[in-house]
Design a protein around this motif. Structure first.
Motif, PDB file in Angstrom:
ATOM      1  N   CYS A 197      38.912  10.592  -8.228  1.00  0.00           N
ATOM      2  CA  CYS A 197      39.510  11.418  -7.174  1.00  0.00           C
ATOM      3  C   CYS A 197      40.783  10.768  -6.635  1.00  0.00           C
ATOM      4  O   CYS A 197      40.722   9.684  -6.039  1.00  0.00           O
ATOM      5  CB  CYS A 197      38.493  11.622  -6.051  1.00  0.00           C
ATOM      6  SG  CYS A 197      39.158  12.540  -4.644  1.00  0.00           S
ATOM      7  N   PRO A 198      41.958  11.429  -6.796  1.00  0.00           N
ATOM      8  CA  PRO A 198      43.209  10.863  -6.272  1.00  0.00           C
ATOM      9  C   PRO A 198      43.514  11.290  -4.843  1.00  0.00           C
ATOM     10  O   PRO A 198      44.468  10.793  -4.252  1.00  0.00           O
ATOM     11  CB  PRO A 198      44.256  11.424  -7.242  1.00  0.00           C
ATOM     12  CG  PRO A 198      43.689  12.733  -7.668  1.00  0.00           C
ATOM     13  CD  PRO A 198      42.187  12.595  -7.653  1.00  0.00           C
ATOM     14  N   VAL A 253      30.450  22.862  -5.841  1.00  0.00           N
ATOM     15  CA  VAL A 253      31.564  22.622  -4.926  1.00  0.00           C
ATOM     16  C   VAL A 253      31.132  21.488  -4.007  1.00  0.00           C
ATOM     17  O   VAL A 253      30.087  21.583  -3.347  1.00  0.00           O
ATOM     18  CB  VAL A 253      31.909  23.877  -4.111  1.00  0.00           C
ATOM     19  CG1 VAL A 253      32.973  23.558  -3.062  1.00  0.00           C
ATOM     20  CG2 VAL A 253      32.389  24.999  -5.026  1.00  0.00           C
ATOM     21  N   ILE A 254      31.909  20.423  -3.958  1.00  0.00           N
ATOM     22  CA  ILE A 254      31.470  19.225  -3.240  1.00  0.00           C
ATOM     23  C   ILE A 254      32.685  18.469  -2.700  1.00  0.00           C
ATOM     24  O   ILE A 254      33.773  18.522  -3.296  1.00  0.00           O
ATOM     25  CB  ILE A 254      30.638  18.322  -4.178  1.00  0.00           C
ATOM     26  CG1 ILE A 254      29.919  17.250  -3.390  1.00  0.00           C
ATOM     27  CG2 ILE A 254      31.495  17.741  -5.293  1.00  0.00           C
ATOM     28  CD1 ILE A 254      28.849  16.525  -4.203  1.00  0.00           C
ATOM     29  N   ARG A 255      32.489  17.785  -1.590  1.00  0.00           N
ATOM     30  CA  ARG A 255      33.573  16.997  -0.999  1.00  0.00           C
ATOM     31  C   ARG A 255      33.587  15.600  -1.596  1.00  0.00           C
ATOM     32  O   ARG A 255      32.536  14.957  -1.711  1.00  0.00           O
ATOM     33  CB  ARG A 255      33.411  16.910   0.528  1.00  0.00           C
ATOM     34  CG  ARG A 255      34.487  16.065   1.212  1.00  0.00           C
ATOM     35  CD  ARG A 255      34.448  16.240   2.712  1.00  0.00           C
ATOM     36  NE  ARG A 255      34.805  17.608   3.090  1.00  0.00           N
ATOM     37  CZ  ARG A 255      36.070  18.043   3.188  1.00  0.00           C
ATOM     38  NH1 ARG A 255      37.077  17.204   2.931  1.00  0.00           N
ATOM     39  NH2 ARG A 255      36.321  19.277   3.521  1.00  0.00           N
ATOM     40  N   LEU A 256      34.796  15.142  -1.969  1.00  0.00           N
ATOM     41  CA  LEU A 256      34.974  13.809  -2.542  1.00  0.00           C
ATOM     42  C   LEU A 256      35.850  12.956  -1.632  1.00  0.00           C
ATOM     43  O   LEU A 256      36.697  13.477  -0.902  1.00  0.00           O
ATOM     44  CB  LEU A 256      35.634  13.900  -3.925  1.00  0.00           C
ATOM     45  CG  LEU A 256      34.876  14.617  -5.031  1.00  0.00           C
ATOM     46  CD1 LEU A 256      35.667  14.535  -6.330  1.00  0.00           C
ATOM     47  CD2 LEU A 256      33.484  14.051  -5.214  1.00  0.00           C
ATOM     48  N   LYS A 257      35.640  11.662  -1.723  1.00  0.00           N
ATOM     49  CA  LYS A 257      36.496  10.699  -1.059  1.00  0.00           C
ATOM     50  C   LYS A 257      37.463  10.094  -2.075  1.00  0.00           C
ATOM     51  O   LYS A 257      37.213  10.146  -3.276  1.00  0.00           O
ATOM     52  CB  LYS A 257      35.663   9.588  -0.412  1.00  0.00           C
ATOM     53  CG  LYS A 257      34.745  10.068   0.699  1.00  0.00           C
ATOM     54  CD  LYS A 257      33.954   8.906   1.285  1.00  0.00           C
ATOM     55  CE  LYS A 257      33.029   9.373   2.396  1.00  0.00           C
ATOM     56  NZ  LYS A 257      32.228   8.250   2.953  1.00  0.00           N
ATOM     57  N   ASP A 260      36.405   8.316  -5.587  1.00  0.00           N
ATOM     58  CA  ASP A 260      35.117   8.719  -6.145  1.00  0.00           C
ATOM     59  C   ASP A 260      35.256   9.025  -7.638  1.00  0.00           C
ATOM     60  O   ASP A 260      36.271   9.563  -8.087  1.00  0.00           O
ATOM     61  CB  ASP A 260      34.574   9.954  -5.424  1.00  0.00           C
ATOM     62  CG  ASP A 260      33.977   9.611  -4.062  1.00  0.00           C
ATOM     63  OD1 ASP A 260      33.790   8.417  -3.798  1.00  0.00           O
ATOM     64  OD2 ASP A 260      33.698  10.542  -3.290  1.00  0.00           O
ATOM     65  N   SER A 261      34.203   8.698  -8.413  1.00  0.00           N
ATOM     66  CA  SER A 261      34.205   8.918  -9.861  1.00  0.00           C
ATOM     67  C   SER A 261      33.228  10.029 -10.220  1.00  0.00           C
ATOM     68  O   SER A 261      32.105  10.066  -9.715  1.00  0.00           O
ATOM     69  CB  SER A 261      33.825   7.633 -10.601  1.00  0.00           C
ATOM     70  OG  SER A 261      34.767   6.614 -10.350  1.00  0.00           O
ATOM     71  N   VAL A 262      33.651  10.930 -11.109  1.00  0.00           N
ATOM     72  CA  VAL A 262      32.831  12.074 -11.528  1.00  0.00           C
ATOM     73  C   VAL A 262      32.830  12.125 -13.048  1.00  0.00           C
ATOM     74  O   VAL A 262      33.888  12.048 -13.677  1.00  0.00           O
ATOM     75  CB  VAL A 262      33.384  13.396 -10.957  1.00  0.00           C
ATOM     76  CG1 VAL A 262      32.453  14.553 -11.293  1.00  0.00           C
ATOM     77  CG2 VAL A 262      33.598  13.292  -9.455  1.00  0.00           C
TER      78      VAL A 262
END
Length: 290
Positions: A197-198, A253-257, A260-262
């Protein structure tokens, strides 16, 4: 590792059998005057046979122990691979933030110059280029919070990648979607299969896995969408007949910081994924809003 252990066990078993037989048969050969009776020979052979059985049981226990150790080693290697992927993702985020910082510093310098030129020409500050506004922008830039205007990250973050080949996967193994269709923001890494996540915010992720039956009988793939090593949502595809096609997928649908790695991984060992030119196995992510 398993091949070497099996050979070692075979050689050990043969050596034990030979030594036991040698120990019990030497007295038969070297006896001076007393020849053993047939009953004595039978009894000695029975003793040898019992000891051989005990040795075989011991060897089987050692084989089970070695196999368990191999499984533990494989599980540890999977954990190490996941950590390596996360480290690579964090390095990518650091590089992205450095680019953001450089770009925003240049923008701040440009705004300051415009204020200076405007003051020289008009003798007053323009309302849309006030010094307080510029200082506020500079303070926000110093924290690299990921909440800069959308144009500072190239207009958006989105990616779609697919798998262009068939594959057999182990338990917990990352599925590396190696062909890129879209990768705005450069958050997805084709070498690791991980999206880093950038920019903090709400994201949408969707993934599909394809399967084709190579023979009659159950063929399946079970995949998980993982965020920072936590399983979030699953999908599977299953076939039961020769050349039967199946596809499974899911969306979240989800909130990332920031950072974070997906990624997507196989749930169980021995599962097969259909890739090649059908492009039925894919991974997509999209930034929605802050």
């Amino acid at each position: 590792m398993i091949i070497l252990n099996t050979r070692f066990v075979r050689y050990t078993r043969a050596l034990v059998m030979f030594l036991i037989a040698l120990i019990f048969l030497i007295p038969l050969v070297t006896a001076d005057s007393t020849q053993p009776s047939l009953q004595d020979v039978i009894e000695r052979l029975m003793v040898v046979e019992n000891r051989l059985k005990e040795s075989e049981e011991l060897i089987k226990k050692q084989e089970i122990r070695i196999n368990n150790q191999d499984v533990q080693i494989n599980n540890q290697q999977l954990k190490i691979n996941a950590l390596v992927e996360e480290v690579a993702g964090l390095k990518a985020v650091i590089g992205t933030n450095r680019i953001k910082l450089t770009s925003n510093n240049r923008e701040i310098k440009g705004l300051r110059r415009q204020v200076y030129v405007g003051n020289e020409k008009n003798g007053k500050k323009k309302k849309h280029l006030t010094e307080s506004r510029i200082n506020s922008f500079a303070r926000g830039n110093s924290g690299i919070s990921g909440k800069f205007p959308r144009q500072t990250v190239g207009g958006g973050i989105a990616f779609t990648a697919f798998l262009d080949h068939d594959g057999d996967y182990g338990a917990g193994q990352t599925i590396t979607f190696n062909k890129i269709i879209t990768n705005d923001g450069n958050g997805y890494n084709t070498h690791t299969g991980v999206f880093t996540c950038p920019e903090e915010g709400m994201y949408l992720f969707t993934f599909f896995v394809g399967e084709r039956g190579e023979m009659d009988g159950v063929t399946q793939i079970w995949a998980d969408l993982v965020i920072n090593s936590n399983n979030v949502i699953d999908a599977f595809a299953e076939t039961r007949q020769f050349q039967e096609d199946a596809q499974g997928g899911n969306t979240v649908v989800i909130r990332l910081k920031l950072g974070d790695s997906v990624w997507v991984r196989s749930r169980f060992a021995g599962h097969h994924i259909e890739g090649d030119q059908t492009r039925t196995t894919s991974f997509t992510g999209l930034y929605l809003y802050p």
